[in-house]
Design an enzyme around this catalytic site. Structure first.
Site, PDB file in Angstrom:
ATOM      1  N   SER A 175      98.065  -2.613 134.972  1.00  9.27           N
ATOM      2  CA  SER A 175      97.866  -1.808 133.761  1.00  9.27           C
ATOM      3  C   SER A 175      98.396  -2.574 132.544  1.00  9.27           C
ATOM      4  O   SER A 175      98.003  -3.710 132.320  1.00  9.27           O
ATOM      5  CB  SER A 175      98.526  -0.435 133.946  1.00  9.27           C
ATOM      6  OG  SER A 175      98.086   0.447 132.950  1.00  9.27           O
TER       7      SER A 175
ATOM      8  N   ASP B  58      87.568   2.311 135.251  1.00  6.01           N
ATOM      9  CA  ASP B  58      89.020   2.424 135.190  1.00  6.01           C
ATOM     10  C   ASP B  58      89.424   3.721 134.488  1.00  6.01           C
ATOM     11  O   ASP B  58      88.954   4.021 133.386  1.00  6.01           O
ATOM     12  CB  ASP B  58      89.574   1.217 134.430  1.00  6.01           C
ATOM     13  CG  ASP B  58      91.079   1.218 134.413  1.00  6.01           C
ATOM     14  OD1 ASP B  58      91.673   0.522 135.241  1.00  6.01           O
ATOM     15  OD2 ASP B  58      91.672   1.940 133.585  1.00  6.01           O
TER      16      ASP B  58
ATOM     17  N   HIS C 120      92.803   3.537 139.033  1.00 10.07           N
ATOM     18  CA  HIS C 120      93.604   2.733 138.111  1.00 10.07           C
ATOM     19  C   HIS C 120      94.760   2.127 138.896  1.00 10.07           C
ATOM     20  O   HIS C 120      95.433   2.835 139.634  1.00 10.07           O
ATOM     21  CB  HIS C 120      94.130   3.621 136.971  1.00 10.07           C
ATOM     22  CG  HIS C 120      94.868   2.852 135.912  1.00 10.07           C
ATOM     23  ND1 HIS C 120      94.293   1.818 135.198  1.00 10.07           N
ATOM     24  CD2 HIS C 120      96.157   2.936 135.467  1.00 10.07           C
ATOM     25  CE1 HIS C 120      95.174   1.321 134.348  1.00 10.07           C
ATOM     26  NE2 HIS C 120      96.315   1.982 134.492  1.00 10.07           N
TER      27      HIS C 120
END
Length: 389
Positions: free
Chosen positions: A125, A233, A282
């Site tokens: 991330s 995502d 994610h």
């Protein structure tokens, strides 16, 4: 602060940058400090942590990296690992993401990193974007310290964002509502964010925010980087204002989601080493199910192993790809979860697991219409969906 698991017999080091969004002005940093203190301060961090996924020391969970020296660098700088500003009169907070990485490297050299063969800078991330922003700087730092022999590489998971137009435009109030470019523009000024020189030179002064977007910074990088990115995502959809709340998705939203997958796929076509499953999710590399996801029959640990080998081989002899060991793996099917190895989807309200067909129906997917568009019988399309073709 950082966590270290030494593995004395290994000359491979894995440094992991934690993710967790960011804040870009006094108000939303105050809120973050009140609600997510661990992402703003190290004060309440536990004394030890358990590594999972690629940070696990169990060979079953982590087939190729289990024996490496592992370093987990928690994310308390809230600046996408780019900040270089100490606390000042003007600023209540210090944003020192880029400097934290440099300090950790300095300290690890005395703990065995000096004899490393390979240093893999990984992150998920905001940490994945942090890898793109810092991998070349880490390589330069080690060279300047006299350790030219260490091969520095990057592994960016779920940090390859698009600076696209939102599905619905909203005012930039906090991280979630703010369009991707606007948030980074504000943030880079607030954090005194720094980007790699080679990327900076591609853009006009004041346009450094471009370097936070993978497809723009990647061509300027010297170190090899492996990009892992879900085609759909969840963090990207969030900043694009596509909220999957359990209500059927409107047709405009459904088209937007498919276009997003297509756009993302296009930005990865020249990325040598990539793994991009058509799933709605994610982060992956620190999840314990990270070995289960496959693209075209190859799992992520296997693809990373092939990449390791290809870098090792290419140091020896030209650039011939290894037979049967692919490193450019991108799903070509067009909608979320058309890959049968995607992580389980749960209904956001009931927590029930859903199969692909239930999920697509739940998303308002019109089988009749879609079959017609693809020139197929509806039953054939359903068969293809459930088998993942």
């Amino acid at each position: 602060s950082y966590y270290l698991k030494e593995s004395k017999g290994s000359r491979r080091w894995l440094l992991f940058l934690e993710g967790g969004w960011y804040c870009f002005n006094r108000e939303n940093c105050d809120t973050r400090y009140d609600t997510m203190r661990r992402l703003m301060s190290s004060r309440e961090w536990p004394a030890t942590r358990v590594g999972t996924g690629i940070l696990s020391s169990q060979p079953e969970e982590n087939p190729h990296w289990w024996n490496a020296n592992m370093v987990f660098i928690p994310y308390c700088s809230s600046d996408v690992w780019s900040g270089a500003s100490s606390k000042s009169e003007k600023n209540e907070y210090a944003f020192m993401g880029a400097l934290i990485i440099q300090e950790v490297i300095k300290e690890l050299v005395g703990k065995g990193l000096s004899t490393a063969k390979v240093l893999l800078l990984a992150g998920s991330s905001a940490g994945g974007t942090g890898v793109l922003l810092n991998v070349d700087r880490v390589a330069e730092q080690l060279e300047e310290m006299g350790y030219q022999g260490i091969q520095v590489r990057g592994l960016a998971d779920s940090g390859w964002f698009l600076d696209n137009k939102q599905y619905r435009r909203t005012d930039c109030i906090d991280t979630i509502t703010c369009a991707p470019t606007e948030a980074i523009r504000k943030g880079i000024r607030y954090w005194n964010g720094i980007v790699p020189e080679r990327c900076k030179l591609q853009f006009k002064e004041g346009e450094e925010w471009n370097c936070f977007f993978g497809y723009k910074i990647y061509p300027t990088l010297r170190c090899p980087v492996f990009v892992v990115q879900w085609l759909f995502d969840e963090a990207q959809l969030t900043v694009d204002n596509v909220h999957l709340t359990g209500q059927p998705v409107q047709e405009g939203q459904w088209l937007y989601i498919q276009n997003l997958g297509r756009d993302l796929r296009n930005t990865l076509k020249d990325v040598t080493a990539s793994f991009a499953p058509a799933c709605l999710s994610h982060e992956i590399i620190t999840r314990n199910h990270w070995t289960d996801i496959q693209v075209k029959g190859t799992s992520l640990p296997r693809a990373l192993h092939c990449w390791d080998r290809s870098l090792h081989e290419s140091n020896k002899n030209g650039k011939a790809p290894l037979k049967g060991c692919p490193i450019h793996l991108i799903d070509s099917c067009p909608w979320p979860h058309c890959n049968p190895s995607c992580p389980t989807i749960r209904d956001q309200f009931t927590g029930q697991e859903m199969n692909v067909i239930q999920f697509l129906m739940h998303m308002g997917f019109d089988v009749q219409k879609m079959a017609q568009q693809q020139g197929l019988e509806p039953s054939k399309l359903l068969g293809m969906l459930s088998s993942g073709n």
